[in-house]
Design a protein around this motif. Structure first.
Motif, mmCIF file in Angstrom:
data_model
loop_
_atom_site.group_PDB
_atom_site.id
_atom_site.type_symbol
_atom_site.label_atom_id
_atom_site.label_comp_id
_atom_site.label_asym_id
_atom_site.label_seq_id
_atom_site.Cartn_x
_atom_site.Cartn_y
_atom_site.Cartn_z
ATOM 1 N N ALA A 1 0.850 -1.199 0.000
ATOM 2 C CA ALA A 1 0.000 0.000 0.000
ATOM 3 C C ALA A 1 0.884 1.247 0.000
ATOM 4 O O ALA A 1 2.025 1.202 0.470
ATOM 5 C CB ALA A 1 -0.890 0.008 1.239
ATOM 6 N N PRO A 2 0.370 2.367 -0.497
ATOM 7 C CA PRO A 2 1.098 3.624 -0.307
ATOM 8 C C PRO A 2 1.247 3.913 1.192
ATOM 9 O O PRO A 2 0.419 3.476 1.992
ATOM 10 C CB PRO A 2 0.179 4.668 -0.963
ATOM 11 C CG PRO A 2 -0.750 3.891 -1.839
ATOM 12 C CD PRO A 2 -0.906 2.547 -1.211
ATOM 13 N N ILE A 3 2.284 4.633 1.537
ATOM 14 C CA ILE A 3 2.500 5.047 2.928
ATOM 15 C C ILE A 3 2.333 6.561 2.989
ATOM 16 O O ILE A 3 2.849 7.277 2.127
ATOM 17 C CB ILE A 3 3.923 4.686 3.413
ATOM 18 C CG1 ILE A 3 4.185 3.176 3.294
ATOM 19 C CG2 ILE A 3 4.160 5.174 4.838
ATOM 20 C CD1 ILE A 3 3.450 2.331 4.302
ATOM 21 N N GLU A 4 1.622 7.038 3.993
ATOM 22 C CA GLU A 4 1.473 8.491 4.139
ATOM 23 C C GLU A 4 1.846 8.931 5.556
ATOM 24 O O GLU A 4 1.399 8.332 6.536
ATOM 25 C CB GLU A 4 0.021 8.926 3.856
ATOM 26 C CG GLU A 4 -0.319 8.833 2.380
ATOM 27 C CD GLU A 4 -1.650 9.485 2.028
ATOM 28 O OE1 GLU A 4 -2.363 9.938 2.947
ATOM 29 O OE2 GLU A 4 -1.957 9.529 0.826
ATOM 30 N N ILE A 5 2.650 9.978 5.628
ATOM 31 C CA ILE A 5 2.920 10.605 6.927
ATOM 32 C C ILE A 5 1.943 11.763 7.075
ATOM 33 O O ILE A 5 1.767 12.556 6.147
ATOM 34 C CB ILE A 5 4.348 11.170 7.022
ATOM 35 C CG1 ILE A 5 5.368 10.119 6.601
ATOM 36 C CG2 ILE A 5 4.632 11.659 8.441
ATOM 37 C CD1 ILE A 5 6.800 10.670 6.601
ATOM 38 N N SER B 1 -6.107 2.865 4.922
ATOM 39 C CA SER B 1 -6.250 1.456 5.312
ATOM 40 C C SER B 1 -6.181 1.348 6.836
ATOM 41 O O SER B 1 -6.871 0.522 7.442
ATOM 42 C CB SER B 1 -5.132 0.599 4.711
ATOM 43 O OG SER B 1 -5.296 0.458 3.330
ATOM 44 N N ALA B 2 -5.334 2.170 7.422
ATOM 45 C CA ALA B 2 -5.165 2.193 8.878
ATOM 46 C C ALA B 2 -4.314 3.398 9.218
ATOM 47 O O ALA B 2 -3.681 3.997 8.341
ATOM 48 C CB ALA B 2 -4.467 0.924 9.377
ATOM 49 N N ASN C 1 7.872 -1.498 12.227
ATOM 50 C CA ASN C 1 7.541 -2.932 12.194
ATOM 51 C C ASN C 1 6.033 -3.145 12.088
ATOM 52 O O ASN C 1 5.569 -4.011 11.345
ATOM 53 C CB ASN C 1 8.057 -3.636 13.457
ATOM 54 C CG ASN C 1 9.578 -3.656 13.531
ATOM 55 O OD1 ASN C 1 10.254 -3.241 12.594
ATOM 56 N ND2 ASN C 1 10.102 -4.114 14.649
ATOM 57 N N ALA C 2 5.288 -2.353 12.846
ATOM 58 C CA ALA C 2 3.824 -2.514 12.854
ATOM 59 C C ALA C 2 3.238 -2.165 11.493
ATOM 60 O O ALA C 2 2.364 -2.873 10.971
ATOM 61 C CB ALA C 2 3.212 -1.629 13.942
ATOM 62 N N VAL C 3 3.744 -1.089 10.885
ATOM 63 C CA VAL C 3 3.248 -0.669 9.572
ATOM 64 C C VAL C 3 3.566 -1.739 8.528
ATOM 65 O O VAL C 3 2.722 -2.112 7.701
ATOM 66 C CB VAL C 3 3.854 0.701 9.180
ATOM 67 C CG1 VAL C 3 3.646 0.997 7.705
ATOM 68 C CG2 VAL C 3 3.234 1.803 10.030
ATOM 69 N N ASP D 1 1.034 -3.926 6.364
ATOM 70 C CA ASP D 1 1.144 -3.842 4.904
ATOM 71 C C ASP D 1 1.266 -5.237 4.281
ATOM 72 O O ASP D 1 0.685 -5.516 3.227
ATOM 73 C CB ASP D 1 2.367 -2.990 4.546
ATOM 74 C CG ASP D 1 2.563 -2.882 3.044
ATOM 75 O OD1 ASP D 1 1.715 -2.255 2.402
ATOM 76 O OD2 ASP D 1 3.545 -3.450 2.519
ATOM 77 N N ARG D 2 2.005 -6.108 4.968
ATOM 78 C CA ARG D 2 2.194 -7.471 4.462
ATOM 79 C C ARG D 2 0.845 -8.185 4.359
ATOM 80 O O ARG D 2 0.580 -8.919 3.426
ATOM 81 C CB ARG D 2 3.134 -8.211 5.425
ATOM 82 C CG ARG D 2 3.856 -9.400 4.826
ATOM 83 C CD ARG D 2 4.955 -9.878 5.775
ATOM 84 N NE ARG D 2 4.482 -10.154 7.109
ATOM 85 C CZ ARG D 2 3.842 -11.269 7.458
ATOM 86 N NH1 ARG D 2 3.579 -12.199 6.581
ATOM 87 N NH2 ARG D 2 3.444 -11.454 8.706
ATOM 88 N N ARG D 3 -0.020 -7.921 5.332
ATOM 89 C CA ARG D 3 -1.337 -8.561 5.317
ATOM 90 C C ARG D 3 -2.223 -8.006 4.212
ATOM 91 O O ARG D 3 -3.087 -8.706 3.704
ATOM 92 C CB ARG D 3 -2.032 -8.341 6.663
ATOM 93 C CG ARG D 3 -1.323 -9.063 7.779
ATOM 94 C CD ARG D 3 -2.056 -8.888 9.099
ATOM 95 N NE ARG D 3 -1.209 -9.252 10.214
ATOM 96 C CZ ARG D 3 -1.607 -9.251 11.467
ATOM 97 N NH1 ARG D 3 -2.834 -8.896 11.776
ATOM 98 N NH2 ARG D 3 -0.772 -9.606 12.427
ATOM 99 N N LEU D 4 -1.989 -6.752 3.832
ATOM 100 C CA LEU D 4 -2.788 -6.172 2.738
ATOM 101 C C LEU D 4 -2.399 -6.798 1.398
ATOM 102 O O LEU D 4 -3.220 -6.917 0.492
ATOM 103 C CB LEU D 4 -2.560 -4.650 2.650
ATOM 104 C CG LEU D 4 -3.138 -3.783 3.750
ATOM 105 C CD1 LEU D 4 -2.778 -2.331 3.478
ATOM 106 C CD2 LEU D 4 -4.638 -3.949 3.830
ATOM 107 N N GLY D 5 -1.103 -7.143 1.282
ATOM 108 C CA GLY D 5 -0.603 -7.665 0.008
ATOM 109 C C GLY D 5 -1.081 -9.069 -0.198
ATOM 110 O O GLY D 5 -1.823 -9.454 -1.024
#
Ligand SMILES: [Zn+2]
Length: 345
Positions: free
Chosen positions: A118-122, A184-185, A335-337, A341-345
């Motif tokens: 997924a894209p990552i946003e700060i 996503s979260a 690590n949490a992100v 993310d791994r679960r989304l893929g």
């Protein structure tokens, strides 16, 4: 999953660098929302994100979203962030750690070439503190639909300046409709603002909820009278009434400890003259700790990660968290992100 390591020293250096924007003599920060100092730290943050290849978008509440694309652009982004504004006598870590910890996590991804699904946003949420414009958590509140944009833009500070005008003045009134962006979260790293982790020698707190919070403005009315001539039995002293309420609020909170807290944080006494028994107005406020995540959780799954702060002290220039604790928090954030993310893929 690769074992990606954030750079604790680099995170610490960023924390100390941005602490210069509004540094106080006692080692804290005074960086009220939508001031020139807020603009400076926002400009710095934007430049850092753009240098890492992120696209920065600003919504109509001034919330900033720095996006790094993922492999699957159809997935809603995973957000991480907090706030860069502080209390008038704030510390170096409250809020700032959540934004800069996210920046350090993202920098680690960029440098290692790690591609998320997924894209990552700060995210930098505007006016979390509520010190200049009440209520607190204003941008995340609008984002989550708790307040309207018009309501938020119309809030005024003590000088009568409105949130909307000040937002435009510092150049951060964006065009994106607040709340139109989906996550996503969201993950928010924050200092604990309490003494529990330190007392139990634990490095990380996994937050299960944010306590319900209410602010009350109470007007206590009495009757103005000459403080020298009015007999005691005939006095209607509003300040005395307020004093009794303050004492009772403290007692009620103690009766319900440890889960309940209560305080009176602000009081105005009128006419505030030694020759007049106060009869007109006082203002009491009960405050507690809230976070942007408390609103965002209404629209996206949300996690908060706490790190200890010495003595549980925050909203104070003496607020203190070590390099190691900041680093541990940013590492858990990354690590949490990545796990999510791994679960989304
Ligand atoms: Zn905060």
């Amino acid at each position: 999953m690769q074992n990606l390591q954030i750079d604790g020293q680099r995170l610490w250096d960023m924390l100390m660098h941005t602490a210069q924007f509004g540094a106080t003599a006692k080692g804290g920060i005074c960086r009220l929302t939508l001031t020139d100092l807020d603009r400076h730290v926002r400009d710095w943050f934007r430049a850092q994100c753009e240098a890492l290849g992120c696209t920065v978008t600003v919504d109509e509440m001034g919330a900033m979203f720095a996006r790094r694309p993922g492999k699957n652009q159809n997935l809603a982004p995973i957000a991480m962030g907090s706030h860069l504004d502080t209390q008038p006598t704030g510390g170096k870590f409250d809020g700032v750690l959540g934004v800069l910890g996210a920046l350090e996590a993202l920098r680690t991804l960029v440098e290692t070439g790690y591609e998320t699904n997924a894209p990552i946003e700060i995210v930098n949420w505007t006016n979390e503190e509520g010190a200049r414009f009440a209520p607190a958590m204003l941008a995340s509140g609008v984002f989550a639909g708790a307040f309207s944009t018009d309501y938020a833009h119309g809030r005024t500070d003590r000088d009568g300046k409105s949130f909307g005008e000040e937002l435009a003045r510092i150049g951060y009134k964006g065009t994106e409709k607040a709340g139109s962006r989906k996550f996503s979260a969201m993950f928010e790293l924050h200092i604990e603002q309490g003494p529990i982790l330190e007392a139990e020698s634990r490095d990380i707190g996994v937050v299960q909820g944010v306590q319900s919070m209410r602010w009350y403005e109470v007007t206590v009315s009495g009757q103005d009278a000459h403080s020298g001539t009015m007999p005691m039995r005939l006095r209607k002293d509003a300040l005395l009434g307020a004093a009794r309420m303050i004492e009772r609020i403290d007692a009620i909170a103690r009766e319900h400890a440890p889960d309940a807290v209560g305080t009176v944080g602000l009081i105005e006494n009128k006419p505030n003259s030694r020759n007049v028994i106060p009869g007109f107005t006082t203002r009491d406020m009960i405050s507690g700790a809230g976070h942007d995540a408390a609103y965002v959780t209404r629209v996206a799954p949300t996690t908060m990660i706490f790190v200890p702060c010495a003595g549980g002290i925050s909203h104070n220039e003496a607020e203190s968290t070590s390099l190691e604790q900041c680093a541990a928090g940013a590492q858990v954030l990354l690590n949490a992100v990545l796990e999510f993310d791994r679960r989304l893929g």
